[in-house]
Write a protein that holds these residues in place. Structure first.
Motif, PDB file in Angstrom:
ATOM      1  N   ALA A   1      36.885  -4.492  14.342  1.00 42.53           N
ATOM      2  CA  ALA A   1      37.019  -5.812  14.959  1.00 42.53           C
ATOM      3  C   ALA A   1      36.053  -5.948  16.134  1.00 42.53           C
ATOM      4  CB  ALA A   1      38.455  -6.036  15.424  1.00 42.53           C
ATOM      5  N   TYR A   2      35.915  -4.901  16.924  1.00 43.66           N
ATOM      6  CA  TYR A   2      34.982  -4.944  18.053  1.00 43.66           C
ATOM      7  C   TYR A   2      33.553  -5.099  17.562  1.00 43.66           C
ATOM      8  CZ  TYR A   2      32.284  -3.527  22.092  1.00 43.66           C
ATOM      9  OH  TYR A   2      31.362  -3.485  23.107  1.00 43.66           O
ATOM     10  N   ARG A   3      33.198  -4.351  16.526  1.00 42.94           N
ATOM     11  CA  ARG A   3      31.837  -4.438  15.983  1.00 42.94           C
ATOM     12  C   ARG A   3      31.592  -5.825  15.377  1.00 42.94           C
ATOM     13  NH1 ARG A   3      26.775  -2.994  16.512  1.00 42.94           N
ATOM     14  NH2 ARG A   3      25.715  -2.803  14.531  1.00 42.94           N
ATOM     15  N   SER A   4      32.556  -6.356  14.681  1.00 40.14           N
ATOM     16  CA  SER A   4      32.423  -7.690  14.102  1.00 40.14           C
ATOM     17  C   SER A   4      32.287  -8.746  15.190  1.00 40.14           C
ATOM     18  CB  SER A   4      33.632  -7.994  13.220  1.00 40.14           C
ATOM     19  OG  SER A   4      33.609  -9.320  12.789  1.00 40.14           O
ATOM     20  N   PHE A   5      33.045  -8.591  16.271  1.00 36.32           N
ATOM     21  CA  PHE A   5      32.976  -9.562  17.357  1.00 36.32           C
ATOM     22  C   PHE A   5      31.632  -9.499  18.070  1.00 36.32           C
ATOM     23  CE2 PHE A   5      33.743 -11.029  21.697  1.00 36.32           C
ATOM     24  CZ  PHE A   5      34.234 -12.300  21.423  1.00 36.32           C
ATOM     25  N   THR A   6      31.093  -8.294  18.252  1.00 37.99           N
ATOM     26  CA  THR A   6      29.797  -8.197  18.927  1.00 37.99           C
ATOM     27  C   THR A   6      28.665  -8.753  18.065  1.00 37.99           C
ATOM     28  OG1 THR A   6      29.498  -5.928  18.150  1.00 37.99           O
ATOM     29  CG2 THR A   6      30.426  -6.218  20.348  1.00 37.99           C
ATOM     30  N   LEU A   7      28.791  -8.667  16.741  1.00 35.63           N
ATOM     31  CA  LEU A   7      27.738  -9.180  15.862  1.00 35.63           C
ATOM     32  C   LEU A   7      27.844 -10.682  15.635  1.00 35.63           C
ATOM     33  CD1 LEU A   7      27.506  -6.399  13.142  1.00 35.63           C
ATOM     34  CD2 LEU A   7      25.921  -6.849  15.003  1.00 35.63           C
ATOM     35  N   THR A   8      29.055 -11.189  15.433  1.00 31.34           N
ATOM     36  CA  THR A   8      29.209 -12.591  15.042  1.00 31.34           C
ATOM     37  C   THR A   8      29.925 -13.442  16.077  1.00 31.34           C
ATOM     38  OG1 THR A   8      31.293 -12.147  13.922  1.00 31.34           O
ATOM     39  CG2 THR A   8      29.279 -11.947  12.606  1.00 31.34           C
ATOM     40  N   THR A   9      30.393 -12.874  17.155  1.00 31.50           N
ATOM     41  CA  THR A   9      31.171 -13.540  18.217  1.00 31.50           C
ATOM     42  C   THR A   9      32.390 -14.292  17.682  1.00 31.50           C
ATOM     43  OG1 THR A   9      29.852 -15.568  18.227  1.00 31.50           O
ATOM     44  CG2 THR A   9      29.135 -13.784  19.696  1.00 31.50           C
ATOM     45  N   THR A  10      32.931 -13.810  16.583  1.00 35.39           N
ATOM     46  CA  THR A  10      34.169 -14.367  16.051  1.00 35.39           C
ATOM     47  C   THR A  10      35.008 -13.245  15.469  1.00 35.39           C
ATOM     48  OG1 THR A  10      35.142 -16.007  14.579  1.00 35.39           O
ATOM     49  CG2 THR A  10      33.183 -14.878  13.790  1.00 35.39           C
ATOM     50  N   ASP A  11      36.289 -13.514  15.343  1.00 33.59           N
ATOM     51  CA  ASP A  11      37.225 -12.514  14.839  1.00 33.59           C
ATOM     52  C   ASP A  11      37.656 -12.820  13.411  1.00 33.59           C
ATOM     53  OD1 ASP A  11      38.848 -10.312  14.913  1.00 33.59           O
ATOM     54  OD2 ASP A  11      40.494 -11.311  15.936  1.00 33.59           O
ATOM     55  N   ASP A  12      37.193 -13.933  12.867  1.00 37.11           N
ATOM     56  CA  ASP A  12      37.625 -14.366  11.540  1.00 37.11           C
ATOM     57  C   ASP A  12      36.839 -13.669  10.437  1.00 37.11           C
ATOM     58  OD1 ASP A  12      39.460 -16.084  12.623  1.00 37.11           O
ATOM     59  OD2 ASP A  12      38.089 -17.784  12.641  1.00 37.11           O
ATOM     60  N   VAL A  13      37.512 -13.457   9.318  1.00 37.42           N
ATOM     61  CA  VAL A  13      36.869 -12.903   8.131  1.00 37.42           C
ATOM     62  C   VAL A  13      36.407 -14.074   7.279  1.00 37.42           C
ATOM     63  CG1 VAL A  13      37.224 -11.510   6.064  1.00 37.42           C
ATOM     64  CG2 VAL A  13      38.329 -10.868   8.198  1.00 37.42           C
ATOM     65  N   GLU A  14      35.147 -14.086   6.919  1.00 37.52           N
ATOM     66  CA  GLU A  14      34.585 -15.192   6.153  1.00 37.52           C
ATOM     67  C   GLU A  14      34.583 -14.861   4.672  1.00 37.52           C
ATOM     68  OE1 GLU A  14      31.561 -17.349   7.666  1.00 37.52           O
ATOM     69  OE2 GLU A  14      32.212 -17.099   9.717  1.00 37.52           O
ATOM     70  N   ASN A  15      34.529 -15.888   3.846  1.00 36.68           N
ATOM     71  CA  ASN A  15      34.438 -15.700   2.405  1.00 36.68           C
ATOM     72  C   ASN A  15      33.060 -15.159   2.040  1.00 36.68           C
ATOM     73  OD1 ASN A  15      37.002 -16.647   1.887  1.00 36.68           O
ATOM     74  ND2 ASN A  15      36.330 -18.754   1.692  1.00 36.68           N
ATOM     75  N   ASP A  16      33.039 -14.266   1.080  1.00 33.36           N
ATOM     76  CA  ASP A  16      31.781 -13.733   0.575  1.00 33.36           C
ATOM     77  C   ASP A  16      31.146 -14.773  -0.337  1.00 33.36           C
ATOM     78  OD1 ASP A  16      29.785 -11.893   0.070  1.00 33.36           O
ATOM     79  OD2 ASP A  16      30.856 -10.994  -1.621  1.00 33.36           O
ATOM     80  N   PRO A  17      29.869 -15.102  -0.142  1.00 32.07           N
ATOM     81  CA  PRO A  17      29.244 -16.138  -0.976  1.00 32.07           C
ATOM     82  C   PRO A  17      29.255 -15.801  -2.468  1.00 32.07           C
ATOM     83  CG  PRO A  17      27.841 -15.593   0.887  1.00 32.07           C
ATOM     84  CD  PRO A  17      28.984 -14.638   0.901  1.00 32.07           C
ATOM     85  N   GLU A  18      29.116 -14.529  -2.818  1.00 28.42           N
ATOM     86  CA  GLU A  18      29.141 -14.155  -4.231  1.00 28.42           C
ATOM     87  C   GLU A  18      30.526 -14.378  -4.833  1.00 28.42           C
ATOM     88  OE1 GLU A  18      27.522 -10.367  -5.135  1.00 28.42           O
ATOM     89  OE2 GLU A  18      25.753 -10.687  -3.909  1.00 28.42           O
TER      90      GLU A  18
END
Length: 127
Positions: free
Chosen positions: A95-112
């Motif tokens: 979660a910390y790594r995701s927040f530092t990369l995308t500045t959000t805590d939400d999980v997004e849908n995979d385009p594929e």
């Protein structure tokens, strides 16, 4: 073996809240849901182990054996606590790594995955 109805209701509420939080899109809510679900399962294992008894470290006489507590359930719960803490630390790091990369805590849908779902709907419109 009789069970405490109040404790079983508490376990049911913890499981329901845990599953609800696991289905959320935010990683922090998923983590809280996993922790709640793990605690509910630990309570369930301890409840199903039976009533309290004497410590399992005693003589090998038949009378003492009948009154002993089951040490297997206690060992399984201790192991589950350690695994839950390790999983919580790992998810917090993600979660910390995701927040530092995308500045959000939400999980997004995979385009594929979205593309595959759209293809499936186009192929079978009646289902």
């Amino acid at each position: 073996m009789s069970m405490n109805l109040t404790l079983m209701i508490v376990i049911g509420v913890l499981v329901a809240c845990g599953v609800y939080l696991i289905l959320e899109r935010a990683v922090s809510k998923m983590l809280l849901g996993m922790i709640l679900f793990g605690n509910a399962v630990n309570l369930l294992v301890l409840t199903m182990a039976g009533s309290d008894g004497k410590p399992p470290i005693s003589g090998a006489t038949d009378d003492a054996h009948e009154e002993m507590a089951d040490p297997l359930a206690q060992a399984m719960v201790l192991t589950a606590i350690v695994i839950t803490m390790g999983l919580a630390a790992f998810v917090l790091a993600l979660a910390y790594r995701s927040f530092t990369l995308t500045t959000t805590d939400d999980v997004e849908n995979d385009p594929e995955d979205v593309g595959i779902a759209a293809k499936r709907e186009q192929e079978d419109p009646e289902e």
